[in-house]
Write a protein that holds these residues in place. Structure first.
Motif, PDB file in Angstrom:
ATOM      1  N   ARG A   1     -11.803  -0.602  -0.054  1.00  0.00           N
ATOM      2  CA  ARG A   1     -12.054  -1.080  -1.190  1.00  0.00           C
ATOM      3  C   ARG A   1     -11.627  -2.507  -1.395  1.00  0.00           C
ATOM      4  N   ASP A   2     -10.274  -2.741  -0.811  1.00  0.00           N
ATOM      5  CA  ASP A   2      -9.724  -4.008  -0.738  1.00  0.00           C
ATOM      6  C   ASP A   2     -10.503  -4.964   0.227  1.00  0.00           C
TER       7      ASP A   2
ATOM      8  N   LEU B   1       0.832  -1.128   0.000  1.00  0.00           N
ATOM      9  CA  LEU B   1       0.008   0.031  -0.063  1.00  0.00           C
ATOM     10  C   LEU B   1       0.788   1.302   0.027  1.00  0.00           C
TER      11      LEU B   1
ATOM     12  N   THR C   1      -9.543   5.073   0.854  1.00  0.00           N
ATOM     13  CA  THR C   1     -10.506   4.485   0.027  1.00  0.00           C
ATOM     14  C   THR C   1      -9.929   3.306  -0.568  1.00  0.00           C
ATOM     15  N   LEU C   2      -8.951   2.973  -0.706  1.00  0.00           N
ATOM     16  CA  LEU C   2      -8.332   1.575  -1.491  1.00  0.00           C
ATOM     17  C   LEU C   2      -8.231   0.563  -0.342  1.00  0.00           C
TER      18      LEU C   2
ATOM     19  N   LEU D   1       2.300   1.855  -3.331  1.00  0.00           N
ATOM     20  CA  LEU D   1       0.981   2.259  -4.210  1.00  0.00           C
ATOM     21  C   LEU D   1       0.916   3.862  -3.959  1.00  0.00           C
TER      22      LEU D   1
ATOM     23  N   ALA E   1      -7.188   8.848  -1.113  1.00  0.00           N
ATOM     24  CA  ALA E   1      -7.059   7.483  -1.895  1.00  0.00           C
ATOM     25  C   ALA E   1      -6.817   6.320  -1.225  1.00  0.00           C
ATOM     26  N   VAL E   2      -5.713   6.407  -0.550  1.00  0.00           N
ATOM     27  CA  VAL E   2      -5.355   5.174   0.290  1.00  0.00           C
ATOM     28  C   VAL E   2      -6.191   4.592   1.021  1.00  0.00           C
TER      29      VAL E   2
ATOM     30  N   ARG F   1     -13.720  -5.824  -1.665  1.00  0.00           N
ATOM     31  CA  ARG F   1     -13.049  -6.727  -2.789  1.00  0.00           C
ATOM     32  C   ARG F   1     -12.842  -8.347  -2.358  1.00  0.00           C
TER      33      ARG F   1
END
Length: 683
Positions: free
Chosen positions: A277-278, A14, A273-274, A17, A270-271, A281
């Motif tokens: 989302r991860d 992360l 959110t990711l 990223l 964004a992190v 997912r």
């Protein structure tokens, strides 16, 4: 891998990223700034191109107004020269002004004082065509018109691109001449284009295909070129004004610190959110995996085809419910069991083991072709199956076993047997129908010997009666020789009638389908009695041509005799209505060797008539079941004939005869040496 290591690896990923995201944001900002600056430069260049075209058009219009004023103030050539020279001193873009009469003959002209005459090398007459076209357009427009540009080589080795403007001179409404002004394209750019526009840009005239005619100024050096083009529409001609500019690498976005702070803030959001989302997912993937497994299980359970997987040692590793239902065993009774499997018939275990060993030894190169086998149910019942097998390849491309699709073909075999039985019955029905159609012929053929028998019997009775009334010598009967002759005739006619009945009986009776060697002549001799019956009625002469070198053929005698009879009857019926005074009704039955090869030999049978032939529209449907051209026909004869011949491996076809008629041919295989021994008995 331990759970903490997996979590650490995920967090490290992360952060990587995040850094990548920041770099991507900064790169995007720089790229957007460059794009914005480039779009601004291109927009300004487009505006400058439009303004340049407008300036040139306006200046040329003012020049035309000056010419009109000059013509009004100086109506004669002598008074016109001085003002025209003054006009050229104030307008450097013009290199020559002429006064021409109505026939385009030069009357007076003035050259620019700033250079030698541009026509010094070639002369003015070299451009007469361009001037005439421009003046013709001016006369048509009733106003000024421009010629196409043309190149004039100069004495200094260079050249000049020019164009002519022609203005009609009218007096009292009548055309009296023309004013022709020659423009220098480079001077138009240098004199009529704004100095500010041409300072950092290159201005040029080009043709529609991009050919450069003239250029003024040079663009500043830079890493990127910008181009704008604008059409300059003039009466009689159209030029393209092209502006070029160059720009270096655009500067960075001015407020870089603000952009970095905003970018980092956005990156943190964004992190987070990711991360969310991860998690979502992962939950979705687990849910999708569970659904996929459930769907696969439901699909496997609903298949009617048996599925079986085996490892490289031949042990069963997977079966679906359809396979278990097929063999009547539970999955646990089949999985990981040592060979032989419980569904192999005991009497075929050794054969199946050899077959399995040979197929397993081939490996992944085993062809994916189905093969038939026999399995056994729990109750011991045997049933035929079709097995289609393919290598089982894992995710890394390695073969781990074999996957088989198993089909129970018991019902298919039962249907095939019913089909064969129906085909036999249909053949028998067709034979009975043929005999029914020939009933009148049979009655006529039997009537002759029966009438003869009746006549001879009546004569014998009369002889006996006369003998009883007038007895002869002792111990003898009168007319004994006549009675013996009558009895012999009765016996001959009875034998003749018996042969007719026997030929019909042999043709109609059902026999077992046995393919045996038989001489070709024996097949023709068997159907000749029935063929001759119809031939005598229809007035047809039958000719047999048999090549005695032909060996015996392997066939079902009953079926092939039916084919020969059907083709012969069709041939005789095709010759009805012929003019027998010119054409003989001749039916030829021919037997000869057919094209063969080293592996097989064939005999060709042909039935040749002299009829009218087969029309094209009928020929296309000739072998279609239930298609017939006869009012009383069923349309099955030729279709059954082709089926019979194809079942024997041969071919049935037809072709036009020469000079008339039709030839039907079919082929049968020649018996091998081992099968031809009994042929002599059948002949």
């Amino acid at each position: 891998m331990p759970a903490w290591r997996r979590r650490w690896s995920r967090r490290w990923g992360l952060w990587v990223l995040l850094v990548a995201l920041l770099v991507a944001l900064l790169s995007t900002l720089v790229w957007l700034a460059g794009r914005y600056e480039s779009s601004q430069v291109q927009s300004r260049l487009e505006q400058d191109a439009a303004q340049t075209a407008t300036d040139i058009r306006a200046a040329l219009t003012r020049n035309i107004q000056g010419f009109q004023a000059l013509q009004a103030s100086s109506p004669t050539p002598d008074s016109w020269l001085g003002p025209a020279a003054e006009l050229l001193r104030t307008h450097r873009e013009m290199v020559r002004v002429e006064w021409r009469d109505a026939a385009l003959t030069p009357v007076a002209h003035v050259e620019t004082p700033y250079r030698t005459s541009v026509f010094e090398k070639l002369g003015r007459d070299s451009s007469f065509t361009d001037v005439s076209f421009a003046c013709a357009a001016a006369r048509r427009f009733s106003g000024p018109a421009y010629s196409s540009s043309y190149f004039l080589p100069q004495a200094d080795g260079l050249g000049l691109e020019v164009l002519d403007m022609c203005l009609p001179v009218l007096f009292a409404g009548q055309l009296t001449g023309y004013l022709v002004a020659t423009y220098s394209l480079p001077e138009i750019l240098s004199e009529l284009v704004g100095k500010q526009v041409a300072r950092d840009q290159g201005v040029a005239f080009t043709e529609a295909d991009g050919t450069r005619l003239a250029m003024y100024g040079s663009p500043a050096r830079g890493s990127r070129a910008y181009v704008a083009q604008q059409l300059l529409d003039l009466p009689g001609n159209t030029l393209v004004v092209r502006l070029e500019s160059r720009l270096g690498t655009p500067a960075l976005f001015p407020n870089l610190l603000t952009a970095l702070v905003a970018a980092m803030s956005l990156a943190l959001v964004a992190v987070l959110t990711l991360l969310g989302r991860d998690m979502r997912r992962r939950l979705k993937v687990e849910h999708d995996l569970a659904e996929a497994l459930a769907f696969r299980k439901a699909m496997e359970d609903s298949l009617v085809t048996g599925m079986r997987a085996r490892d490289l040692q031949g042990r069963v590793t997977y079966v679906n419910p359809a396979f278990c239902q097929m063999v009547g065993l539970e999955a646990k009774e089949l999985l990981q069991q040592s060979t032989p499997p419980p569904y192999w018939p005991p009497e075929q275990v050794s054969e199946y083991q050899k077959r399995q060993a040979s197929r397993l030894s081939v490996g992944a190169n085993l062809p994916r072709e189905g093969f038939e086998s026999v399995f056994m149910r729990r109750d011991g019942a045997r049933f035929p199956v079709l097995i289609i097998e393919a290598p089982l390849i894992n995710a890394v491309g390695k073969q781990t076993g074999w996957m088989s699709a198993v089909l129970d073909v018991s019902e298919q075999r039962r249907i095939e047997e019913l089909s064969r039985t129906s085909q036999d019955r249909l053949q028998a029905t067709a034979r009975l129908a043929t005999v029914g159609e020939m009933a009148s012929l049979l009655s006529h053929e039997l009537n002759q010997p029966l009438a003869a028998i009746s006549s001879y019997a009546t004569g014998s009775l009369n002889l006996l009666q006369s003998a009883s009334e007038s007895p002869g010598e002792a111990g003898t009967l009168p007319h004994s020789e006549d009675l013996q002759q009558a009895m012999r005739r009765i016996a001959e006619q009875a034998e003749r009638a018996g042969k007719v009945i026997k030929s019909v009986h042999d043709f109609v009776r059902r026999r077992d389908q046995v393919r045996e060697p038989i001489a070709p002549r024996a097949l023709l001799d068997a159907v000749m009695p029935l063929v001759s019956l119809q031939a005598r009625k229809l007035g047809v002469r039958v000719l047999m041509q048999v090549d005695e070198t032909c060996g015996p053929v392997v066939c079902d005698r009953t079926m092939v005799e039916q084919v020969l009879l059907n083709l012969a009857r069709n041939g005789m019926q095709a010759m009805q209505g012929l003019d027998t005074s010119q054409i003989e009704k001749l039916l030829t039955l021919r037997v000869r060797p057919a094209a063969s090869n080293a592996q097989s030999r064939w005999v060709e049978f042909a039935v040749i008539d002299q009829g009218e032939g087969i029309p094209e529209n009928v020929a296309q449907q000739l072998f279609t079941p239930f298609f017939t051209t006869k009012a009383e026909g069923m349309g099955l004869g030729l279709s059954l004939c082709r089926t019979v011949i194809e079942q024997h491996g041969g071919f049935l076809g037809f072709e036009p005869g020469q000079p008339r008629g039709t030839i039907f041919t079919f082929t049968l295989p020649v018996a091998t040496a081992t099968a031809s021994a009994p042929a002599a008995l059948l002949a």
